[in-house]
Scaffold this motif. Sequence first.
Motif, PDB file in Angstrom:
ATOM      1  N   LYS A   1      14.060  48.887 -17.894  1.00  0.00           N
ATOM      2  CA  LYS A   1      14.075  49.848 -16.795  1.00  0.00           C
ATOM      3  C   LYS A   1      13.448  49.192 -15.571  1.00  0.00           C
ATOM      4  CE  LYS A   1      12.428  54.433 -15.431  1.00  0.00           C
ATOM      5  NZ  LYS A   1      11.676  55.631 -15.838  1.00  0.00           N
ATOM      6  N   LYS A   2      14.125  49.302 -14.453  1.00  0.00           N
ATOM      7  CA  LYS A   2      13.669  48.682 -13.213  1.00  0.00           C
ATOM      8  C   LYS A   2      12.363  49.321 -12.750  1.00  0.00           C
ATOM      9  CE  LYS A   2      15.475  47.492  -8.641  1.00  0.00           C
ATOM     10  NZ  LYS A   2      16.649  47.647  -7.760  1.00  0.00           N
TER      11      LYS A   2
ATOM     12  N   PHE B   1      12.093  44.256 -14.298  1.00  0.00           N
ATOM     13  CA  PHE B   1      12.386  45.238 -15.327  1.00  0.00           C
ATOM     14  C   PHE B   1      11.313  45.175 -16.395  1.00  0.00           C
ATOM     15  CE2 PHE B   1      16.345  44.574 -13.245  1.00  0.00           C
ATOM     16  CZ  PHE B   1      17.070  45.749 -13.385  1.00  0.00           C
TER      17      PHE B   1
END
Length: 149
Positions: free
Chosen positions: A141-142, A118
């Motif tokens: 956020k991945k 992430f």
Amino acid sequence: HSLALTAGGAVWSWGWGTFGMLGHGDEQIQSQSLPMRIEALAGQRVVAVSASLLHSLALTANGDVWSWGWGGQGLLGHGDQQNQLLPKKIEAFAGRRVVAVSAGGFHSLALTADGAVFAWGEGERARLGHGEDLSNQLLPKKIEVWSRE
């Protein structure tokens, strides 16, 4: 600023403390010349720390991530751009076990136990690894490129 982690999991900080980077609840404009324990993490078993230009990260034995310091561009991962004068747990990782963290100049990274990476913070210059999306990420956020392997 600098961070030190003791064998017992205590975190100490010193140096320039603007924006709350030292995690003591204030904005130390003058340098903190001696290491001082971060009392806000006293109840946590910290296993890793990472200090960057404007912020700090701590990883606990149970996989929680804590951040503090300058919050601009979402650097701290709390969904806003607020400075944090004390360590604050990143709630976006609830239900996930983080095993490694890294504080970059204007971004941060975390690796989870299931191998996901992430990124959050300033998206400029493609530093977050989100492809064409160069926007700032206020929450972790991945990075999807490894999801396809």
